[in-house]
Structures are given as structure tokens and as C-alpha cells.
Design a protein around this motif. Sequence first.
Motif, PDB file in Angstrom:
ATOM      1  N   LYS A 286       2.669  -5.342   4.141  1.00 57.88           N
ATOM      2  CA  LYS A 286       3.388  -4.094   4.455  1.00 57.88           C
ATOM      3  C   LYS A 286       2.412  -2.927   4.591  1.00 57.88           C
ATOM      4  O   LYS A 286       2.521  -2.110   5.512  1.00 57.88           O
ATOM      5  N   THR A 287       1.446  -2.847   3.674  1.00 55.40           N
ATOM      6  CA  THR A 287       0.440  -1.782   3.708  1.00 55.40           C
ATOM      7  C   THR A 287      -0.398  -1.874   4.980  1.00 55.40           C
ATOM      8  O   THR A 287      -0.685  -0.853   5.619  1.00 55.40           O
TER       9      THR A 287
ATOM     10  N   ILE B 166       1.510  -0.566   8.017  1.00 56.94           N
ATOM     11  CA  ILE B 166       1.563   0.907   8.059  1.00 56.94           C
ATOM     12  C   ILE B 166       0.215   1.465   8.514  1.00 56.94           C
ATOM     13  O   ILE B 166       0.155   2.394   9.330  1.00 56.94           O
TER      14      ILE B 166
ATOM     15  N   PHE C 109       1.252   8.154   2.907  1.00 57.97           N
ATOM     16  CA  PHE C 109       2.057   7.268   3.755  1.00 57.97           C
ATOM     17  C   PHE C 109       2.169   5.854   3.187  1.00 57.97           C
ATOM     18  O   PHE C 109       3.138   5.152   3.461  1.00 57.97           O
TER      19      PHE C 109
ATOM     20  N   GLU D 266      -0.226   1.240  12.282  1.00 60.21           N
ATOM     21  CA  GLU D 266       0.496   2.272  13.029  1.00 60.21           C
ATOM     22  C   GLU D 266      -0.182   3.630  12.909  1.00 60.21           C
ATOM     23  O   GLU D 266      -0.231   4.402  13.869  1.00 60.21           O
TER      24      GLU D 266
ATOM     25  N   TRP E  40      -4.603   8.794   4.008  1.00 58.39           N
ATOM     26  CA  TRP E  40      -3.359   8.067   4.260  1.00 58.39           C
ATOM     27  C   TRP E  40      -2.599   7.726   2.982  1.00 58.39           C
ATOM     28  O   TRP E  40      -1.645   6.958   3.018  1.00 58.39           O
TER      29      TRP E  40
END
Length: 354
Positions: A194-195, A198, A216, A201, A213
Amino acid sequence: AVDESELLTVPDGWKEPAFTREDNPKGLLEESSFATLFPKYREAYLKECWPLVQKALGEHYVNAALDLIEGSMTVTTTKKTFDPYAIIRARDLIKLLARSVPFEQAVRILQDDVACDIIKIGSLVRKRETFIKRRARLLGPKGSTLKALELLTNCYIMVQGNTVSALGPFSGLKEVRKVVLDTMKNIHPIYNIKTLMIKRELAKDPELRTQSWERFLPKFKRKNLKKRKEPKKKNTKKEYTPFPPPQPESQIDKELASGEYFLKERQKKRKQMEEIKAKQADAIKRRQEERNKAFIPPKEKPVVKTKKASTEKKIDIEAIKEKVRSAKKKKLGALPEEEVKLKMAADEKKKKKK
């Protein structure tokens, strides 16, 4: 004057120029060699693909030898070798081939922008059963977790025995190592995936490249589901006192305090018998009460009176009479006379036609 931020950033699509013979025209001073052992089950595959290995290494002027008796692979430099790092890449190539990586993937190590990492996971977990479960967790159902990790890191990953072999760019290898080590520490790979998604993106946005970051990225808290069982008897520490505890009373002291010590033997026995009889009487009384509970009738529920049906709707007698009259007029069973005559006439016409 040049801005410092422009000097620190690498332009997109920039590649380091390839190392050629012009960079090192005199070649190498000494001959270097590396050897590695391979398992028995890899012997058949290595025999098939060895001509391709020799051809790939021959382009970099590196010799390769396969010893099936000893079960080893050896790579050595020659007088024509001009790239000093070619022997290191050749060493990594034979290591990957020994770790069950197919030749089509392993040969990519000879490229400048590709590196490899062999992660040893055998000694990270004590129990063998736990190790197998966590290794299977890294693969995922039908290899889906490993495939997702390959797509996010642009690396080829091979899980074999007690090692994980990764092949790809340096940035991807760093992420692969982190995910593999976290999985063996009982952190599910889905959190790291998942990290990575992100981060992928965020990297597309040019404004966020120079920013942090942290805000986020998701923060996963580790939960301990198994709580420690509390003991039934908790030992509480008493306050420390320098004085010793008081001496407990003996049987004679208790008898002296109650006055039994001065009674005669007959009186003592009589007192004991009275205490026993009193206990027996209490026990008999309790037992009798428990027996009588069965004969106590239960409480009856109060009778609820049923409401009489409301007679507000009046019965329409005239409508019922009309229904009865119409039913009498209908003849049940036999057909009317007119229908019978018509049927007979139709039957006669059919006979004449025949």
C-alpha cells in the motif's frame, strides 16, 4: 550563477555513458576469478543453458567453466578484458543461476543499470513451521503478492529455499529487501505494498518531489491481539518492616484463652459431641429445604380475558339470497337442449363428407 537545486537534481532520462575500451586501453594487470557451488537439481538445466552463458560472458571477454564432478561454476578474466567490473557482474550471474533464477532473467545482470540482491531469510525465524508460513505469505495466493511487488519495484523476485533473489534497479532492490525482512518479522506485505502504491502516485507529481511524503503515507499501528493471562492468585508484596512477625498461638494458648484447658475430659468430650450434633442438624435442615423446593408450585400467569369479536359489520342477507337463486338456475352436469341439437347436426355432416 547556477542555482544549487538544479545541480543536485538528476535530469529525467539521463544515463551514464557506457564503459568502452577507450576508457581502459591497456586492460587489467591481474587475472581474477570467482567460483560458486550449485545444487544437484540444477545440473540438468545448467548443462542446457551453459553455451548461452559462455556466449553472453564472451562478449565481455570473461571465460566461464562448468565442473559437473565438483558441482561448481567458475568465471575468470582474460587478457582482452578491459572492464574491471565485468568479473563482478559475471560472479553475480553464476550466483543467480545457482539460486534457480532462469538464464533469461539472470543475464540482465550484465547491463549497467541492473543489480542483484540475494536475501538470506533462513535464520530470521526460529521455528520451521512459522518460517514456511511467512515465506508462503510473501508469495501470496497463487503468487499474487509477489507479482504485485514485482510490478511496483520493477524487479524480478525468486523465492527459493532459504533465500530470496531479486534482480532490478537499485531503488527497487532497496524496497524489496525491506518488504522481505518485514514479512519475516511478522508484518504483512500488504501494508508495504500500500505504501509503495502511494509513493508511485506521488512520484508522478513534479511539485511533490522536493517535499516530504510523511503526511501522505499511512501509519499502521501494531496490535497485540493475545493479551497476557492474569493469574488467579495475585501475590501482593507486603510492606517491609524490620521487626519479625508475631509468634502464632499454640493449641494450649487457645485453650487457656477460651477456658477449655481447665475442663475435665468428660466435659471436653461432651462439648465436642454438642458441636458435632449442631453441625449435623444444620446439614439436615439445609437438605430438607432443597427437597421441599420441588414441591413448591410455580407462579401461575394471570388469565387475560379475550375480547369479543366486534359485530359492527352487518350481514347483507339480500345479497346471499341472490347468490342462491342464481345457483339454482344453473343446471349442473348435462348440457342445454339447444347445444345438444347443434352437436348432433355437426356429427352428421362429418359422416356424410366421409
